[in-house]
Design a protein around this motif. Structure first.
Motif, mmCIF file in Angstrom:
data_model
loop_
_atom_site.group_PDB
_atom_site.id
_atom_site.type_symbol
_atom_site.label_atom_id
_atom_site.label_comp_id
_atom_site.label_asym_id
_atom_site.label_seq_id
_atom_site.Cartn_x
_atom_site.Cartn_y
_atom_site.Cartn_z
ATOM 1 N N LYS A 95 -38.380 -47.167 51.481
ATOM 2 C CA LYS A 95 -39.566 -46.849 50.681
ATOM 3 C C LYS A 95 -39.380 -47.284 49.228
ATOM 4 O O LYS A 95 -40.335 -47.748 48.580
ATOM 5 N N GLN A 96 -38.160 -47.152 48.723
ATOM 6 C CA GLN A 96 -37.903 -47.536 47.332
ATOM 7 C C GLN A 96 -38.085 -49.032 47.106
ATOM 8 O O GLN A 96 -38.267 -49.477 45.969
ATOM 9 N N LYS A 97 -38.039 -49.810 48.162
ATOM 10 C CA LYS A 97 -38.173 -51.264 48.036
ATOM 11 C C LYS A 97 -39.627 -51.740 48.177
ATOM 12 O O LYS A 97 -39.895 -52.934 48.032
ATOM 13 N N ILE A 98 -40.519 -50.833 48.495
ATOM 14 C CA ILE A 98 -41.933 -51.208 48.578
ATOM 15 C C ILE A 98 -42.489 -51.304 47.161
ATOM 16 O O ILE A 98 -42.375 -50.358 46.368
ATOM 17 N N LYS A 99 -43.066 -52.415 46.831
ATOM 18 C CA LYS A 99 -43.604 -52.638 45.488
ATOM 19 C C LYS A 99 -45.107 -52.318 45.505
ATOM 20 O O LYS A 99 -45.891 -53.025 46.131
ATOM 21 N N VAL A 100 -45.449 -51.254 44.815
ATOM 22 C CA VAL A 100 -46.846 -50.819 44.742
ATOM 23 C C VAL A 100 -47.329 -50.923 43.303
ATOM 24 O O VAL A 100 -46.636 -50.499 42.373
ATOM 25 N N VAL A 101 -48.482 -51.492 43.124
ATOM 26 C CA VAL A 101 -49.122 -51.525 41.813
ATOM 27 C C VAL A 101 -50.186 -50.430 41.790
ATOM 28 O O VAL A 101 -51.110 -50.432 42.614
ATOM 29 N N TRP A 102 -50.006 -49.501 40.859
ATOM 30 C CA TRP A 102 -50.951 -48.404 40.696
ATOM 31 C C TRP A 102 -51.801 -48.655 39.448
ATOM 32 O O TRP A 102 -51.275 -49.047 38.408
ATOM 33 N N GLU A 103 -53.066 -48.406 39.550
ATOM 34 C CA GLU A 103 -53.971 -48.580 38.417
ATOM 35 C C GLU A 103 -54.432 -47.204 37.942
ATOM 36 O O GLU A 103 -54.940 -46.400 38.727
ATOM 37 N N ALA A 104 -54.216 -46.942 36.647
ATOM 38 C CA ALA A 104 -54.613 -45.658 36.059
ATOM 39 C C ALA A 104 -55.802 -45.850 35.137
ATOM 40 O O ALA A 104 -55.818 -46.777 34.314
ATOM 41 N N ALA A 105 -56.776 -44.971 35.254
ATOM 42 C CA ALA A 105 -57.955 -45.066 34.394
ATOM 43 C C ALA A 105 -57.620 -44.706 32.958
ATOM 44 O O ALA A 105 -58.240 -45.206 32.018
ATOM 45 N N LYS A 106 -56.607 -43.823 32.780
ATOM 46 C CA LYS A 106 -56.255 -43.355 31.438
ATOM 47 C C LYS A 106 -54.848 -42.783 31.477
ATOM 48 O O LYS A 106 -54.421 -42.227 32.484
ATOM 49 N N LYS A 107 -54.117 -42.927 30.385
ATOM 50 C CA LYS A 107 -52.791 -42.327 30.275
ATOM 51 C C LYS A 107 -52.939 -40.916 29.706
ATOM 52 O O LYS A 107 -52.992 -40.707 28.497
ATOM 53 N N TRP A 108 -53.027 -39.968 30.595
ATOM 54 C CA TRP A 108 -53.226 -38.583 30.176
ATOM 55 C C TRP A 108 -51.938 -37.976 29.628
ATOM 56 O O TRP A 108 -50.840 -38.374 30.010
ATOM 57 N N ASP A 109 -52.084 -36.974 28.736
ATOM 58 C CA ASP A 109 -50.949 -36.173 28.309
ATOM 59 C C ASP A 109 -51.404 -34.716 28.196
ATOM 60 O O ASP A 109 -52.588 -34.404 28.368
#
Length: 722
Positions: A282-296
């Motif tokens: 699983k660690q070798k699967i490359k996933v690109v995640w898209e975030a609408a906003k960098k929340w804090d």
């Protein structure tokens, strides 16, 4: 009507189902004809939850074995709350068997004994109190009727005791009776025994699940296994408000032990020969995640402020809104905050699934058996009856397992490889992909009369979703009721002697999953209200006990609350001033019609708050098992103490942290009060909710004690005395 009178009349299971259906219909129907949603909210706040399952077939609940033992297929799951034991006591008394003869197991969906609701909301004993008694009594009559036919005697001449039917100089055990019966005839429900005649209900009874837990038997979801089982691991996002936009599995496919990479529209997972190999791939699967906003955390706290969301008035008496808007003079305003909270249960979520050509078997820890079955069936294209959910003991629930879509993921991976697959969250995934307790912002306003009484009070509650979005609540009801009843739980004004009061719930949509957490909004909302009541008592120049009692009426609910207030103050020898470096704090609340009051004795050393003793008085109505109820009170108090003194999730760079124990602080053994004194009152003739009501007052009780030591009001969870 008294309980004894009800029992003399007798009850029909069919009548019970009709009454339950009418109750639900009235609730939904009312929403269409009443323009003011607060009427709905007030109804929900005191409604009893009916049992939503079959109550017509005792033989799917009770299986009599040849050795004269009883296998009780329980539709409620055991997650440490003692439900198995309490329900076994009820069944034993009406079946006329010894408690030692009953073995309680989780009802698999294949038995047909399916709870259409869930295990949660402090409803297990309460909702099954009458139907289980009726089922057990009916089963006893079925056995007596069968014995009469086998012994050649009139059923009226026979009686049952300790699993043996006797009469006319003859006797036969339940186990012997069933071996000669091929088809059962279900009679009308007989009159129930008077509760005073019960041998087990009302008395301390050892836990029926104690031996397995002490000996470490494989009874939890994580212990489950099937022959030829493989292991699955699912890629989960670490960030919030993200979506998967691309996946590259090429490197993972060639990893040791990998059987298959399973890609669906909403997830990608690895199936391998071992858990370690699945995790490594699983660690070798490359996933690109898209975030609408960098929340804090700051963004989240800003979003949750009262006034930012959508308001719904949930409670109104008199004209508090007008009175509290008439200028600043004499207006008392306070606000309180609580943070994001994790469930942090010991056992992470997971399931063992085996999907065959025409059926699926899922073994897992879940609080929602029927909903999970439906979700899996829909995803696989099966009928509900083709999916068998076998619940296990839960290594902690607290609402975390009220939605378990991970069962669908395990099922899809199993179907892809044609073998059983075991798939569980790792600890980091469990923390970052929790369904969190939402943060809250509470604003309270009040005016006092010249003689120190509350003239008007209002409570604004802002929070994320709790029940809304949950599969337990139909979407249509969200539109009809307007306010999330989970978020405002505990937020209504409970002092009905105040002439003018108002409560408003503000709904805020947060960018991460928020949902059920033990007691829902009760802990945070009671912290706010009961801290404010102490503030008002001080401004009125009155002690906090008499001040609360002065604002109660002669209604049944208020009288029960008054009794727990008075008893708690007496039992703790409550004092309003510190002595020997310790101070007492008082708070109370009513939840699921169960009033509860706490007195917390607290000290502060080097800025650290220490709770030495908690006196808890609760009126849960009829008590089925005093030991079980006391244990629930102790557990609620310690869990609530942990939440208000330590627990907090932060949002950093678009992700939730911490991701492991230690960093996520919780109360340790050394933090537990040295003494928890639980006193039970019984001012109702049916059992009420137990598992969550004691969570309500603990935060405010501690906060009010801290104020007496420091002179500074605590307004944020987790508390700080610095």
């Amino acid at each position: 009507m008294s309980e004894a009178k009800k029992e003399k009349q007798g009850f029909s299971r069919r009548k019970f189902l009709v009454r339950a259906g009418i109750g639900v219909g009235l609730l939904v129907g009312t929403t269409y004809c009443l323009p003011i949603r607060r009427k709905i909210a007030e109804t929900i706040n005191t409604a009893e939850s009916p049992y939503l399952g079959s109550t017509d077939e005792p033989q799917i609940w009770f299986e009599v074995k040849p050795d004269n033992s009883i296998l009780f297929h329980c539709p409620k799951v055991e997650m440490g709350q003692g439900t198995f034991t309490g329900l076994a006591q009820i069944a034993a008394d009406e079946l006329e068997v010894g408690i030692e003869q009953i073995q309680v197991v989780h009802a698999a969906t294949s038995t047909g004994n399916i709870d259409q609701f869930s295990t949660g909301g402090s409803t297990s004993i309460n909702s099954l109190w009458m139907p289980l008694r009726e089922l057990a009594a009916t089963m006893r009559v079925m056995l007596i009727n069968a014995a009469a036919a086998q012994l050649g005697l009139e059923a009226s001449s026979l009686s049952a005791l300790n699993g043996v039917v006797s009469g006319g100089g003859k006797s036969i055990t339940f186990g012997e009776i069933v071996q000669a019966v091929s088809e059962w005839e279900v009679p009308d429900t007989p009159p129930l025994k008077d509760v005073k005649e019960y041998k087990y209900v009302g008395k301390p009874t050892p836990r029926v699940d104690l031996r397995d837990k002490v000996l470490g038997a494989p009874i939890f979801g994580m212990d489950a296994s099937l022959p030829d089982m493989l292991y699955g691991s699912v890629v989960r996002p670490s960030g919030i408000d993200t979506k998967m936009v691309s996946v590259d599995v090429s490197e993972a496919e060639g990893m040791p032990g990998v059987v298959k990479i399973v890609q669906e529209d909403d997830f990608v997972g690895v199936v391998a020969n071992s858990y370690v190999e699945a995790e490594a791939a699983k660690q070798k699967i490359k996933v690109v995640w898209e975030a609408a906003k960098k929340w804090d955390t700051f963004n989240i706290e800003e979003a949750i402020l009262v006034g930012k969301g959508n308001p719904t008035e949930i409670q109104k008496e008199g004209n508090a809104k007008k009175l509290l808007a008439e200028g600043e003079e004499g207006l008392i305003v306070s606000e309180y905050f609580s943070p994001i909270g994790a469930h942090a249960q010991m056992e992470p979520n997971g399931a063992v699934a085996y999907v065959e050509e025409d059926k699926a078997t899922i073994i897992m820890s879940t609080q929602v058996v029927a909903i999970t079955r439906k979700e899996v069936a829909n995803r696989l294209g099966f009928k509900n009856e083709q999916v068998i959910i076998q619940p296990t003991f839960l290594g902690g629930g607290f609402g975390r397992r009220l939605h378990t879509p991970n069962a669908m993921q395990a099922a899809l991976m199993s179907r892809a490889v044609g073998k059983p697959v075991k798939s569980f969250f790792n600890r980091k995934e469990e923390f970052q992909n929790d369904t969190f307790r939402p943060p809250t912002h509470n604003v309270l306003k009040a005016r006092l009369t010249a003689d120190g009484r509350i003239e008007a009070i209002s409570h604004d509650i802002s929070s994320g979703d709790v029940m809304f979005g949950s599969p337990l609540l139909p979407g249509i009801l969200q539109k009809l009721i307007g306010a999330d009843l989970g978020a405002w739980r505990g937020g209504m004004i409970q002092y009905h002697g105040i002439p003018n009061y108002r409560a408003v719930s503000w709904r805020v949509k947060l960018p991460f999953a928020t949902s059920w957490w033990r007691s829902l909004g009760l802990l945070a909302n009671t912290f706010a209200i009961e801290s404010f009541m102490d503030e008002l008592a001080e401004k009125a120049g009155k002690d906090p006990i008499s001040f609360r009692l002065d604002h109660l009426t002669e209604t049944k609910a208020d009288v029960r609350l008054a009794k727990v207030i008075q008893r708690a103050a007496e039992a703790a020898s409550y004092r309003n001033t510190p002595a020997d470096g310790r101070a007492m704090g008082f708070a109370c609340s009513t939840d699921v019609n169960t009033p509860c009051a706490h007195v917390a004795e607290v000290s502060i050393t080097d800025g650290k708050i220490k709770v030495h003793k908690v006196t808890c008085v609760m009126d849960p109505g009829l008590v089925v098992n005093p030991d079980q109820v006391r244990a629930q009170c102790e557990g609620s108090i310690i869990m609530g103490l942990s939440a208000v003194l330590y627990e907090k999730m932060e949002v950093e760079d678009g992700a939730l942290y911490p991701v492991l124990y230690g960093a996520y602080q919780i109360a340790l053994m050394k933090d537990a009060p040295k003494e928890i004194d639980v006193i039970l009152l019984e001012n109702d003739d049916v059992p009420g909710g137990v598992g969550e009501p004691p969570m309500g007052p603990i935060g405010a009780a501690i906060a009010n004690a801290v104020y007496r030591l420091t002179g500074e009001r605590v307004r944020r969870m987790p508390f700080s005395a610095k």
